[in-house]
Each structure stands twice: as C-alpha cells, then as structure tokens.
Design an enzyme around this catalytic site. Structure first.
Site, short mmCIF file in Angstrom:
data_model
loop_
_atom_site.label_atom_id
_atom_site.label_comp_id
_atom_site.label_asym_id
_atom_site.label_seq_id
_atom_site.Cartn_x
_atom_site.Cartn_y
_atom_site.Cartn_z
N THR A 15 0.87 -1.18 0.00
CA THR A 15 0.00 0.00 0.00
C THR A 15 0.90 1.22 0.00
OG1 THR A 15 -1.68 -1.16 1.30
CG2 THR A 15 -1.75 1.22 1.40
N ARG A 70 -13.08 -7.95 -3.79
CA ARG A 70 -12.57 -7.82 -2.41
C ARG A 70 -12.13 -6.37 -2.14
NH1 ARG A 70 -7.63 -5.94 0.03
NH2 ARG A 70 -7.41 -6.94 2.04
N GLY A 122 -10.35 -3.94 0.92
CA GLY A 122 -9.64 -3.99 2.20
C GLY A 122 -9.87 -2.73 3.02
N ASP A 123 -8.91 -2.43 3.87
CA ASP A 123 -9.02 -1.29 4.78
C ASP A 123 -8.80 0.07 4.10
OD1 ASP A 123 -6.29 -2.37 4.53
OD2 ASP A 123 -5.74 -0.64 5.74
N GLY A 130 -0.89 -2.93 5.39
CA GLY A 130 -0.92 -4.22 6.09
C GLY A 130 -2.07 -5.08 5.62
N GLY A 150 -5.43 -6.04 5.26
CA GLY A 150 -6.65 -5.24 5.41
C GLY A 150 -7.72 -5.88 6.27
N1 GLY Z 1 -3.95 -2.77 3.33
C1 GLY Z 1 -4.28 -3.02 2.00
C2 GLY Z 1 -5.29 -4.05 1.81
O1 GLY Z 1 -5.39 -4.97 2.61
O2 GLY Z 1 -6.01 -3.99 0.84
#
Ligand code: GLY
Length: 268
Positions: free
Chosen positions: A137, A165, A167-168, A188, A190
């Site tokens: 990231t 999908r 993520g965070d 990290g 997510g």
């Molecule tokens: N931190 C990036 C993700 O998990 O998509």
C-alpha cells in the site's frame, strides 16, 4: 525506489514550504507513487483472481473532516484523485466499481489506455508471488503551515484477492484518518486492520491520554493478535512523526522543518 522516495519527499517539503495545503500535498505524493509502478498501488498493482486490476484509495482533510474514497475501481491512473473528486464533487464519501469509473470519466480524470502494457510488477515482487496473500500500500500524511493535517492511502490490495474484495484502504477510519490532532495512514493485511477497528482507534487512544507512539503500538499489536501485520505512518498537530510496523519492513520517508529527508525500509 529509495531515490524515488527521497526525491518525492523533498519535493513535498518544497510544496509545503511554498504554502501548499496538506491535502494537496498528500494527494500529490500518493498520485506520484501510483504512477511510478514502484509500489503495490496504481501502476504496480497485481490482478485479482479473475485476472484484472481493481484498486482502492481514500483521502481525508483534517480541518474540514471531509473525506472521499473509491473501492474496486478499474482503469484509472490515479485512484487517489478520483477519491478527492468524490470528496469535493459529490455528497458521498465512497464510490465503488462501475459507478466509481463512470464518475471518474465524467470528471475527465486520466484513464489507463492499455492495461496490458501499463501495469507492471513493483520492485522486489516476482510473478510467482502474485497469487500469495502478500500486500502493499502507499500512503502519505502531512501537516501544513496553517496547522492543517491530511492523509491519503492507495493500494492494489492483497495479491491473490477475490474479485470485488475491498480492504481497509478505502475505508475512512480503517486505512485513513485525519482530524485536528493527527493524520494517519496504514498498510498491512486489510482484513485484520478492519477487524482491529482501524487507524481511528489510534486517534481516540490519543484523545484518552495515550502518546501517539503507544497508541500506534497498541493498534498494531491488535492487528498482530488477529493474525495480520502492518505498518502506520502518522503526524500530529505538534509535528510528531510516528512510523511503526510489525511487518518484515516498511519503505518510508519523512521530513520536517530543520531536519533532512530520511528514507528507510527496515529497523534502524
Ligand atoms: N492494506 C491493503 C489491503 O489490505 O487492501
């Protein structure tokens, strides 16, 4: 890559010294990294299991608490700039998928002309690794001359991710946060970052009396306890910089008034 990070950080410092807002600077830094193909974001992203690239990004302005994000967007050069337009040109915080691309087009933002030739594997990533659950990231945090804080984050997500999908990174409060006291961006795994409550937990631990370093350690320890790893970059309104990770390493750079640019990947 170290050279790129060094030059980009020095350029961001010049912009801040010239009076640029933290918001403009974090967008610029993340957009530059997205274009570079050196990191797992924008041009350096890997395909999902259906074989195409879906990207996530977000941006947040501390003084106004405005925020924008895109999730699972395809075909744009700078997801972070689409996120900023979502923040500034719509009543929404996040757009996803087809709707996010349609909005980017309507805004005239740059699209990828030929995905087959555009996307590249970033430095240090090999073809046989893109189906493993690795992650990467890019993020930036800044404090400007008027005391404004901002944060932005962008990612290609984890390698081998399922189509759709998310993520965070595009979730405000999970991967990105900025208020009057702190700007935070994280990298990290997510799923574990989301389940740990995200980076906004750091802001609230600080409000409750924790030091920024202790709050970041606490959040990352919770990510670890849940089975993941990650890293956080943050800057406070008092110019305190925190860059901590419990992953193998984290490419990072920092600069502040009177101090030179530093770049590192592993522990000092
Ligand atoms: N931190 C990036 C993700 O998990 O998509």
């Amino acid at each position: 890559m170290e050279k790129h990070l060094h030059e980009l950080t020095a350029e961001c410092e010049s912009r801040l010294k010239a009076g640029a807002s933290a918001l403009d600077v974090v967008e610029h830094a993340v957009a530059d990294m997205e274009r570079s193909g050196l990191y797992v974001a924008g041009r350096g992203s890997a395909p999902n299991t259906a074989g195409y690239i879906e990207l996530d990004a977000s941006i947040m302005d501390g003084p106004t608490r405005n925020a924008g994000a895109v999730a699972a967007i395809t075909g744009v050069v700078n997801p972070v700039s689409v996120a900023r337009r979502v923040m500034e040109e719509t009543p929404h915080v996040m757009l996803a998928g087809k709707g996010a691309l349609a909005f980017a087009r309507e805004q005239g933002l740059e699209e990828v002309a030929d995905p087959d030739s555009y996307y590249v594997l970033p430095v240090g990533v090999y073809e046989d690794e893109i189906y493993e659950q690795k992650h990467g990231t890019v993020g930036a945090v800044a404090l400007d001359q008027s005391g404004g804080l901002a944060a932005a984050t962008s990612t290609g997500g984890i390698f081998g991710k399922l189509e759709g999908r998310i993520g965070d990174t595009p979730l405000i409060g999970a991967g990105t946060w900025a208020d009057d006291d702190i700007a935070i961006s994280c990298t990290g795994m997510g799923e574990d970052i989301i389940r740990a409550g995200g980076v906004v937990t750091i802001a609230y631990m600080i409000k409750a009396g924790a030091t920024p370093a202790a709050a970041v350690d606490d959040m990352l320890a919770e990510v670890k306890r849940l089975g993941g790893d990650g890293g956080v970059i943050a800057v406070t309104r008092d110019s305190e910089i925190v860059m901590t990770y419990n992953s193998q390493g984290m490419k990072r750079a920092a600069v502040s008034s009177g101090k030179p640019v530093t770049v590192a990947t592993f522990k000092d």
